[in-house]
Design a protein around this motif. Structure first.
Motif, PDB file in Angstrom:
ATOM      1  N   TYR A  69       0.844  -1.195   0.000  1.00 55.40           N
ATOM      2  CA  TYR A  69       0.000   0.000   0.000  1.00 55.40           C
ATOM      3  C   TYR A  69       0.881   1.247   0.000  1.00 55.40           C
ATOM      4  CZ  TYR A  69      -3.778   3.165   1.313  1.00 55.40           C
ATOM      5  OH  TYR A  69      -4.705   4.174   1.337  1.00 55.40           O
ATOM      6  N   PRO A  70       0.620   2.234  -0.888  1.00 51.70           N
ATOM      7  CA  PRO A  70       1.417   3.468  -0.915  1.00 51.70           C
ATOM      8  C   PRO A  70       1.057   4.375   0.259  1.00 51.70           C
ATOM      9  CG  PRO A  70      -0.305   3.549  -2.585  1.00 51.70           C
ATOM     10  CD  PRO A  70      -0.374   2.182  -1.973  1.00 51.70           C
ATOM     11  N   GLU A  71       2.010   4.649   1.130  1.00 48.55           N
ATOM     12  CA  GLU A  71       1.748   5.408   2.355  1.00 48.55           C
ATOM     13  C   GLU A  71       2.016   6.902   2.155  1.00 48.55           C
ATOM     14  OE1 GLU A  71       2.990   3.680   6.132  1.00 48.55           O
ATOM     15  OE2 GLU A  71       3.836   2.005   4.994  1.00 48.55           O
ATOM     16  N   SER A  72       1.243   7.705   2.875  1.00 49.92           N
ATOM     17  CA  SER A  72       1.415   9.157   2.790  1.00 49.92           C
ATOM     18  C   SER A  72       1.222   9.842   4.139  1.00 49.92           C
ATOM     19  CB  SER A  72       0.422   9.747   1.772  1.00 49.92           C
ATOM     20  OG  SER A  72      -0.917   9.466   2.153  1.00 49.92           O
ATOM     21  N   GLY A  73       1.003   9.086   5.205  1.00 43.88           N
ATOM     22  CA  GLY A  73       0.684   9.669   6.505  1.00 43.88           C
ATOM     23  C   GLY A  73       1.892  10.089   7.304  1.00 43.88           C
ATOM     24  N   GLN A  87       7.796  12.390  10.983  1.00 42.87           N
ATOM     25  CA  GLN A  87       7.034  11.735  12.040  1.00 42.87           C
ATOM     26  C   GLN A  87       5.873  10.976  11.406  1.00 42.87           C
ATOM     27  OE1 GLN A  87       5.450  14.373  14.997  1.00 42.87           O
ATOM     28  NE2 GLN A  87       4.575  12.723  16.237  1.00 42.87           N
ATOM     29  N   VAL A  88       5.712   9.716  11.819  1.00 41.55           N
ATOM     30  CA  VAL A  88       4.622   8.897  11.297  1.00 41.55           C
ATOM     31  C   VAL A  88       3.330   9.298  11.996  1.00 41.55           C
ATOM     32  CG1 VAL A  88       3.746   6.562  10.965  1.00 41.55           C
ATOM     33  CG2 VAL A  88       6.209   6.996  10.828  1.00 41.55           C
ATOM     34  N   GLN A  89       2.354   9.749  11.221  1.00 44.71           N
ATOM     35  CA  GLN A  89       1.060  10.130  11.781  1.00 44.71           C
ATOM     36  C   GLN A  89       0.012   9.038  11.644  1.00 44.71           C
ATOM     37  OE1 GLN A  89       0.396  13.911   9.678  1.00 44.71           O
ATOM     38  NE2 GLN A  89       0.767  14.975  11.620  1.00 44.71           N
ATOM     39  N   SER A  90       0.090   8.274  10.589  1.00 43.40           N
ATOM     40  CA  SER A  90      -0.861   7.178  10.377  1.00 43.40           C
ATOM     41  C   SER A  90      -0.194   6.116   9.521  1.00 43.40           C
ATOM     42  CB  SER A  90      -2.143   7.689   9.705  1.00 43.40           C
ATOM     43  OG  SER A  90      -1.857   8.201   8.419  1.00 43.40           O
ATOM     44  N   THR A  91      -0.611   4.886   9.716  1.00 42.14           N
ATOM     45  CA  THR A  91      -0.083   3.784   8.931  1.00 42.14           C
ATOM     46  C   THR A  91      -1.239   3.048   8.261  1.00 42.14           C
ATOM     47  OG1 THR A  91      -0.152   2.309  10.843  1.00 42.14           O
ATOM     48  CG2 THR A  91       1.924   3.470  10.417  1.00 42.14           C
ATOM     49  N   SER A  92      -0.907   2.366   7.201  1.00 44.13           N
ATOM     50  CA  SER A  92      -1.937   1.646   6.460  1.00 44.13           C
ATOM     51  C   SER A  92      -2.290   0.337   7.165  1.00 44.13           C
ATOM     52  CB  SER A  92      -1.438   1.340   5.051  1.00 44.13           C
ATOM     53  OG  SER A  92      -2.312   0.436   4.406  1.00 44.13           O
ATOM     54  N   PRO A  93      -3.575  -0.016   7.180  1.00 45.12           N
ATOM     55  CA  PRO A  93      -3.953  -1.322   7.734  1.00 45.12           C
ATOM     56  C   PRO A  93      -3.700  -2.470   6.760  1.00 45.12           C
ATOM     57  CG  PRO A  93      -5.902  -0.183   6.943  1.00 45.12           C
ATOM     58  CD  PRO A  93      -4.749   0.767   6.757  1.00 45.12           C
ATOM     59  N   HIS A  94      -3.326  -2.140   5.521  1.00 43.70           N
ATOM     60  CA  HIS A  94      -3.117  -3.168   4.500  1.00 43.70           C
ATOM     61  C   HIS A  94      -1.681  -3.679   4.577  1.00 43.70           C
ATOM     62  CE1 HIS A  94      -7.041  -2.490   2.874  1.00 43.70           C
ATOM     63  NE2 HIS A  94      -6.789  -1.233   2.588  1.00 43.70           N
ATOM     64  N   VAL A  95      -1.514  -4.840   5.198  1.00 40.50           N
ATOM     65  CA  VAL A  95      -0.175  -5.374   5.470  1.00 40.50           C
ATOM     66  C   VAL A  95       0.041  -6.750   4.856  1.00 40.50           C
ATOM     67  CG1 VAL A  95       0.075  -4.042   7.605  1.00 40.50           C
ATOM     68  CG2 VAL A  95      -0.969  -6.323   7.678  1.00 40.50           C
ATOM     69  N   LEU A  96      -0.840  -7.187   3.951  1.00 33.30           N
ATOM     70  CA  LEU A  96      -0.715  -8.530   3.405  1.00 33.30           C
ATOM     71  C   LEU A  96       0.576  -8.679   2.610  1.00 33.30           C
ATOM     72  CD1 LEU A  96      -2.132 -11.278   3.183  1.00 33.30           C
ATOM     73  CD2 LEU A  96      -3.187 -10.476   1.066  1.00 33.30           C
ATOM     74  N   HIS A  97       0.888  -7.717   1.763  1.00 32.75           N
ATOM     75  CA  HIS A  97       2.116  -7.772   0.961  1.00 32.75           C
ATOM     76  C   HIS A  97       3.333  -7.907   1.861  1.00 32.75           C
ATOM     77  CE1 HIS A  97       5.669  -5.746  -0.744  1.00 32.75           C
ATOM     78  NE2 HIS A  97       5.305  -6.275  -1.897  1.00 32.75           N
ATOM     79  N   ASP A  98       3.416  -7.093   2.899  1.00 38.03           N
ATOM     80  CA  ASP A  98       4.584  -7.130   3.776  1.00 38.03           C
ATOM     81  C   ASP A  98       4.615  -8.395   4.626  1.00 38.03           C
ATOM     82  OD1 ASP A  98       5.489  -4.547   2.934  1.00 38.03           O
ATOM     83  OD2 ASP A  98       3.877  -3.686   4.125  1.00 38.03           O
ATOM     84  N   SER A  99       3.456  -8.913   5.003  1.00 37.97           N
ATOM     85  CA  SER A  99       3.422 -10.172   5.750  1.00 37.97           C
ATOM     86  C   SER A  99       3.936 -11.322   4.894  1.00 37.97           C
ATOM     87  CB  SER A  99       1.989 -10.462   6.215  1.00 37.97           C
ATOM     88  OG  SER A  99       1.558  -9.508   7.164  1.00 37.97           O
TER      89      SER A  99
END
Length: 467
Positions: A69-73, A87-99
């Motif tokens: 997922y392309p992150e921008s937070g 500073q990380v403000q939000s992260t994506s809940p889509h972690v299937l690729h990284d898992s």
């Protein structure tokens, strides 16, 4: 038994008859199915939504299902001297690729992927019904023995419990698979002491509210989350950067016009810790241990690759209460950082941590695997006569299979009769009514090995006498 052939000419005739009972095939193990959202879900010619696909490499996943997922937070600012802070403000809940990437890095080979649809937008939330649909598809699959749903973390506590209980029930019903769960935990901000206390409270919430009481032996849960060394995929067009003069530009604009500042921002972003649920890495450990040692070996005391540290460092006493819960039994397998060893899986208990029979992951998985191997290799029994000859052939087939396992030190016992038994027949496991109803009942007893969790050493020192 077939009727003897009628011979018409005097002479000597030889008929060959097989004396070897049908072999039981050792099925593959450590093959998970990953369920979650993906960037792509096939093409118009080959849609892959809710269609299981087997993959063996990360690049196969990318070809079929897209990338991370392309992150921008991020909150990013640049000082007058050109240094950047992020500073990380939000992260994506889509972690299937990284898992999946953690799975392959930690020893995983073949796996299955069920895409339940494309990534959600920032204004959309994950749906329990969509994840349940993926789980329902897995119910009809063969050749898998692990269930992994890493994106469960993004659900609400109530929805997490619904899906976790459904996954455990699914495994118990299919009777040929095991569930790897991530502990439901919402990270807090603050110093290490508050983080540890927050995590300790999260353990209690998990045991009381995030998991039910049914089918606990069919799954295991691992915690805490992991700080990983995986690069982020960045949505540079939507990442905003505050320059030293107060102007706000996109990161893509910096790449086009101020390349040195762009490089500084990228370095600042990737320097931020990245946290992922551990289930993908744990599934890789299961697969590696099954392949290198055997399914009967505990998937524990293994160093996790691409992992810098657990997300939370805890006092030793907290690890003890995670592993053993004397009142509710819901064991949580800790992941710990050891000096000079790295981050290790430090537990091998199922959620039924107080169950004398099914307390340990390798015991549950071994018995499930043996049952699956026998069931899938015994198709020859269909439509055979329900006679003593058939029962003897079945018993011999199972005994040969278990003998092979005993010789590999799978069971306790110096002799085969101390390690296992196989019973079948009228008066032993079946009644006359069973025979009349064309039922064959097989009974197997196994003396399984158990992990040596608690090793006590008694040391004696003899000091040199004065001379």
């Amino acid at each position: 038994m077939s009727m003897p052939k009628e011979y018409l000419t005097p002479g000597v005739y030889v008929e060959e008859a097989s004396s070897t009972p049908p072999a039981i095939e050792a099925m593959a193990s450590g093959v998970p199915v990953f369920i979650g959202y993906t960037e792509l879900a096939g093409t118009s010619q080959e849609p892959l939504t809710l269609v299981p696909r087997r993959i063996s490499h990360q690049w196969e996943f990318i070809q079929l299902f897209g990338s991370a997922y392309p992150e921008s937070g991020f909150a990013i600012s640049i000082k007058a001297d050109g240094t950047a802070t992020a500073q990380v403000q939000s992260t994506s809940p889509h972690v299937l690729h990284d898992s999946l990437e953690l799975f392959f890095a930690n020893g995983g080979q073949d796996c299955w992927v069920i895409s339940i649809g494309r990534f959600k937008t920032v204004d959309e939330s994950m749906q329990l019904t969509e994840l349940q649909a993926g789980l329902n598809v897995a119910a009809n699959m063969q050749g898998i023995d692990l269930i992994v749903i890493p994106e469960m973390q993004a659900l609400s506590l109530d929805d997490y419990r619904t899906l976790a209980d459904a996954a455990l029930s699914h495994a118990a019903t299919c009777h040929d698979r095991f569930v790897i769960l991530d502990m439901f935990f919402k990270p807090a901000t603050g110093n290490a002491i508050s983080l540890a206390q927050h995590f300790h409270e999260g353990v209690e919430i998990y045991r009381e509210q995030a998991i039910g009481q049914q089918h606990l032996a069919w799954g295991a849960v691992y915690a805490p989350h992991l700080l990983v060394s995986l690069p982020r995929r960045l949505d540079e067009a939507n990442i905003r950067v505050t320059l030293a003069d107060g102007r706000v530009v996109s990161l893509a604009n910096l790449f086009a016009h101020q390349r040195p500042l762009h490089t500084a921002v990228i370095a600042a972003i990737h320097a931020q810790p990245r946290m992922l649920p551990p289930s993908g890495a744990i599934a890789g450990c299961y697969a590696a241990q099954d392949r290198n040692r055997g399914i009967w070996k505990a998937p524990a005391n293994m160093t996790l690759a691409l992992v810098n540290a657990p997300a939370v460092e805890l006092p030793v006493a907290d690890y003890e209460t995670m592993n053993v819960d004397v009142t509710r039994g819901k064991s949580i397998n800790p992941i710990r950082l050891f000096t000079h060893k790295g981050t290790l899986v430090w537990g091998a208990r199922t959620l039924a941590g107080n169950d004398n029979e099914w307390r340990y992951v390798p015991t549950r998985r071994l018995c499930t695997w043996i049952e699956t191997c026998i069931r899938r290799s015994a198709g020859w029994l269909t439509f055979e006569e329900n006679t003593a000859a058939t029962w003897q052939k079945l018993q011999s087939s199972v005994e040969i299979f278990l003998m092979m396992l005993w010789r590999n030190s799978v069971f306790v016992g110096d002799k085969p009769e101390q390690a296992f038994f196989v019973r079948v027949g009228q008066g032993l496991t079946m009644t006359l009514q069973d025979v009349a109803d064309r039922r064959i009942r097989l009974e197997i007893g196994l003396a399984t090995q158990r992990p040596s969790e608690f090793v006590h050493m008694q040391l004696s020192f003899i000091l040199g006498a004065d001379t």
